[in-house]
Scaffold this motif. Structure first.
Motif, mmCIF file in Angstrom:
data_model
loop_
_atom_site.group_PDB
_atom_site.id
_atom_site.type_symbol
_atom_site.label_atom_id
_atom_site.label_comp_id
_atom_site.label_asym_id
_atom_site.label_seq_id
_atom_site.Cartn_x
_atom_site.Cartn_y
_atom_site.Cartn_z
ATOM 1 N N ASP A 80 0.841 -1.200 0.000
ATOM 2 C CA ASP A 80 0.000 0.000 0.000
ATOM 3 C C ASP A 80 0.878 1.253 0.000
ATOM 4 O O ASP A 80 2.003 1.237 0.488
ATOM 5 C CB ASP A 80 -0.881 0.055 1.247
ATOM 6 C CG ASP A 80 -2.102 -0.843 1.167
ATOM 7 O OD1 ASP A 80 -2.229 -1.592 0.191
ATOM 8 O OD2 ASP A 80 -2.925 -0.801 2.111
ATOM 9 N N ASP A 100 -3.399 0.960 -3.471
ATOM 10 C CA ASP A 100 -3.290 -0.425 -3.008
ATOM 11 C C ASP A 100 -2.634 -1.259 -4.101
ATOM 12 O O ASP A 100 -3.237 -1.555 -5.129
ATOM 13 C CB ASP A 100 -4.693 -0.950 -2.682
ATOM 14 C CG ASP A 100 -4.665 -2.343 -2.071
ATOM 15 O OD1 ASP A 100 -3.590 -2.985 -2.084
ATOM 16 O OD2 ASP A 100 -5.708 -2.798 -1.587
ATOM 17 N N CYS A 154 -10.380 0.243 -3.409
ATOM 18 C CA CYS A 154 -10.273 1.146 -2.260
ATOM 19 C C CYS A 154 -11.632 1.829 -2.100
ATOM 20 O O CYS A 154 -12.492 1.726 -2.967
ATOM 21 C CB CYS A 154 -9.172 2.183 -2.471
ATOM 22 S SG CYS A 154 -7.499 1.495 -2.587
ATOM 23 N N SER A 160 -7.654 1.476 2.058
ATOM 24 C CA SER A 160 -7.473 0.334 1.160
ATOM 25 C C SER A 160 -8.421 -0.785 1.574
ATOM 26 O O SER A 160 -8.999 -0.774 2.664
ATOM 27 C CB SER A 160 -6.019 -0.146 1.195
ATOM 28 O OG SER A 160 -5.629 -0.490 2.513
ATOM 29 N N ASP A 161 -8.566 -1.774 0.703
ATOM 30 C CA ASP A 161 -9.572 -2.802 0.947
ATOM 31 C C ASP A 161 -9.258 -3.677 2.152
ATOM 32 O O ASP A 161 -10.130 -4.385 2.649
ATOM 33 C CB ASP A 161 -9.767 -3.668 -0.297
ATOM 34 C CG ASP A 161 -8.542 -4.511 -0.622
ATOM 35 O OD1 ASP A 161 -7.416 -4.033 -0.405
ATOM 36 O OD2 ASP A 161 -8.710 -5.647 -1.106
#
Length: 532
Positions: free
Chosen positions: A125, A144, A290, A414-415
C-alpha cells in the motif's frame, strides 16, 4: 488464552502452505487461509467473510519459507505497550492552519490523521497528501498495490502531478513551459505532506518529468484558458498516467535501473482512490476496490454513512455490464470466473497489470529484450480465455459532493480495512474516537491550570487506563480491523496474536491496511453558506 490463540494461528497458517516446485520458482497454495490473492495462479475454494464476499487481498508472488519451525522458537506474547508501539509506528497527523484558497473560498479541511499497518513485506500500500500550489485544493490518496509494490509507489508519486497540471490555466502552463525551455527553475506544483515510511522522496525523475511535460504541452494545444474542470482533470490524469506507465517500458531505455523499474511498475498493479477538496467542493476518483465514505451528523445528533465510491469488482453489477459491453458475447461466461476478472484478478479497474491490457504478442516482444524476469519477480503468465484485450482499465469513477456543515469527516482506506469492517462500523468507530477525545480533554478554563492540577489529571488518566487510548482515529480503525472477533468485539489476545505473526505468515490472515481520516471544518463551511 493469548498463547493458545497465537499458537493456533501460527500452526493453522503453517499447515495451510503447500509448496509447489515450478520449473523456475516456488509458489504457495493456501488451503486453509482466510485470505485469497488478488492475483491467483492456482484455484482453491474461497473462504467467506463479511457479506459472504471472499477476502480481497493478495499474497506475495513467491512463497517464502519462515525459519522458525518449533513452537518454542516464537515469542508470542506482546505486552499492551508493544502492541501499541507496533500499531502506532505508521501514524501521521497534520492540522491545516495556513492553507489559503486562491479563489478565496473556505478552508474546509481542519486536519487529517493517517496510519498504515503492513501485512506484506515490503508493504504494497501507499498513501499521499498534497496541496496544489498553482491552483486550489488539497488531494488525499490511497494506493493499493498487488503483485509487488512498484506500481503503487509510482502512482503515489506521480498521479497528483498529473492532476495538478490538468487544473492549471493556460497562462500557468505557458509559464511552466517557458521555464523549462529557458532552463530556469520550474514553478512549484505541489506541497507534499509526507508520511512515515515513504520509501523515497516524492519527486519526479527526469524520465517521468519528460512525460509530464509532454502531457502539459498537449494541454496547451487544447487552448483551454481556465484549465480542465476537476472531474475532467481526474478522469484524464488517471488514464494518462496509466498510458505513460505502459508506454515507458515499450520505449527503448538505455539506463538498466530505469528499464527494470519500468518493467516492474507495468507488470505489477495498483488500485487508487483520490479525493480532491477545494472549499465546499469534494470530488472523489476511484479505480478499483479502495473506498471513500463520509461520516454525517444530522441536526438530531444521529450519525450516518454516505458512500462516495463503488467497489469495482465481480459483485458490482454495473461493472459486470460494462465488461460485457466491451467484449464479444462469446466471452460472457469467461470474462468473470470464480469472482475474478478472467479468473485471476479481484479488482476490475487498476493501474499497470499490462498482462491484462496488452496483446500476447506485445508482452512477448517486451519480455524478450533480455530482462531477468525471475530476478525482477515478473510473472510470464497469460490467463485462459485471453482473446480481446484490454480487459482492465484505469478509468476512474468520479463522484462529486458539495460539503455541508453536517459532513464531519471523510475516510479513505485500502480494501484491507473494508474487508473486515462495514461502512457503518467505520463511522461508528471514528465517532467513538471523537467522543472519547472530547471527554478526556481537561477543561482548564474552569479550573486553575497549575502543575499540581496537571499532575493530578495525568495520574487519573493513568489509573483509568486512558494513557493507552489511541490519539489517531486511523489507528483505532486498524486496531479493530485486526483485533475484533466475529461478534465485533475487541479481543486483546487476538490482536496480539495477529501482530506477532512472522512476515511469511501474516499475509495469510490479513491484508495491508492504510487509512486516512479527514476532518472538515464545520464552522468554515457554515460561514460560507451564510455568506452566499
Amino acid at each position: 488464552m493469548s498463547s493458545t490463540v497465537s499458537y493456533w494461528i501460527l500452526n493453522s497458517a503453517r499447515n495451510g502452505i503447500a509448496t509447489l516446485q515450478g520449473s523456475r520458482s516456488l509458489y504457495s497454495r493456501c488451503t486453509s487461509s482466510r485470505n485469497e490473492s488478488k492475483w491467483k495462479l492456482f484455484s482453491w475454494a474461497p473462504t467467506t467473510l463479511k457479506n459472504n464476499a471472499p477476502y480481497d487481498g493478495f499474497a506475495l508472488p513467491k512463497a517464502y519459507r519462515h525459519t522458525s519451525t518449533e513452537e518454542d522458537d516464537f515469542h508470542l506474547q506482546l505486552s499492551p505497550d508493544q502492541v501499541n508501539e507496533v500499531l502506532r509506528s505508521g501514524e501521521s497527523a497534520h492540522k491545516i492552519l495556513d492553507l489559503v484558497s486562491i479563489s478565496g473560498g473556505p478552508n474546509s479541511v481542519l486536519r487529517f490523521e493517517s496510519n498504515q499497518l503492513a501485512a506484506n513485506s515490503p508493504v504494497e500500500d501507499r498513501r499521499g497528501v498534497a496541496s496544489c500550489l498553482q491552483t486550489n485544493g488539497l488531494m488525499f490518496g490511497i494506493f493499493d498495490g498487488h503483485g509487488g509494490h512498484a506500481c503503487a509507489q509510482a502512482v503515489s508519486e506521480r498521479l497528483f502531478y498529473y492532476v495538478a497540471v490538468s487544473l492549471m490555466s493556460q497562462q500557468t502552463l505557458e509559464r511552466l513551459e517557458g521555464a523549462m525551455e529557458s532552463m530556469k527553475p520550474m514553478l512549484p506544483i505541489l506541497q507534499w505532506l509526507k508520511h512515515p515510511g515513504d520509501s523515497i522522496y516524492k519527486d519526479v525523475t527526469s524520465v517521468h518529468l519528460d512525460h509530464l511535460r509532454v502531457y502539459w504541452q498537449e494541454l496547451l494545444d487544447l487552448h483551454v484558458e481556465m484549465g480542465l474542470n476537476i472531474k475532467e482533470a481526474l478522469m484524464y490524469s488517471f488514464q494518462r498516467l496509466d498510458s505513460d506507465i505502459s508506454l515507458e517500458i515499450q520505449a527503448p531505455l538505455e539506463d538498466e535501473m530505469t528499464r527494470n523499474l519500468s518493467l516492474q511498475v507495468a507488470f505489477s498493479g495498483a488500485t487508487a482512490c483520490v479525493a480532491h477538496v477545494d472549499g465546499v467542493h469534494l470530488h472523489v476518483a476511484n479505480a478499483g476496490d479502495c473506498r471513500a465514505i463520509l461520516g454525517v451528523q444530522e441536526d438530531s445528533g444521529m450519525w450516518s454513512c454516505l458512500p462516495l465510491t463503488h467497489d469495482h469488482n465481480a459483485w458490482n453489477e454495473a461493472e459486470l455490464s460494462r465488461l460485457k459491453r466491451e467484449h464479444p458475447e462469446s466471452e460472457d461466461r469467461t470474462i468473470i470466473m470464480e469472482d475474478r476478472l478472467l479468473g485471476v484478478l479481484m479488482p476490475c479497474r487498476a493501474f499497470g497489470d499490462v498482462q491484462l491490457k496488452w496483446s500476447k504478442e506485445l508482452q512477448r516482444s517486451v519480455l524478450e529484450r533480455g530482462f531477468d524476469t525471475e530476478a525482477l519477480n515478473i510473472y510470464q503468465f497469460t490467463p485462459p480465455h485471453y482473446y480481446t484485450p484490454p480487459y482492465l482499465t484505469a478509468e476512474p469513477e468520479v463522484t462529486y459532493h458539495r460539503l455541508r456543515p453536517q459532513d464531519k469527516f471523510l475516510v479513505l482506506a485500502s480494501d484491507g480495512l473494508w474487508d473486515v469492517l462495514d461502512n457503518e462500523d467505520v463511522v461508528r468507530l471514528v465517532v467513538e474516537h471523537l467522543t472519547e477525545a472530547s471527554r478526556h480533554k481537561p477543561d482548564l478554563a474552569q479550573r486553575p491550570a497549575n502543575l499540581g492540577l496537571m499532575q493530578s489529571l495525568l495520574l487519573q488518566r493513568k489509573a483509568q487506563g486512558l494513557h493507552a487510548a489511541d490519539q489517531n482515529a486511523a489507528t483505532r480503525l486498524i486496531r479493530h480491523a485486526i483485533g475484533n472477533n466475529e461478534y465485533g468485539e475487541m479481543e486483546p489476545e487476538r490482536l496480539a496474536a495477529m501482530l506477532t505473526l512472522p512476515d511469511d505468515l501474516a499475509r495469510m490472515y490479513r491484508d495491508d491496511i492504510t487509512v486516512t481520516v479527514v476532518y472538515f471544518n464545520s464552522d468554515s463551511i457554515n460561514a460560507y453558506y451564510k455568506g452566499v
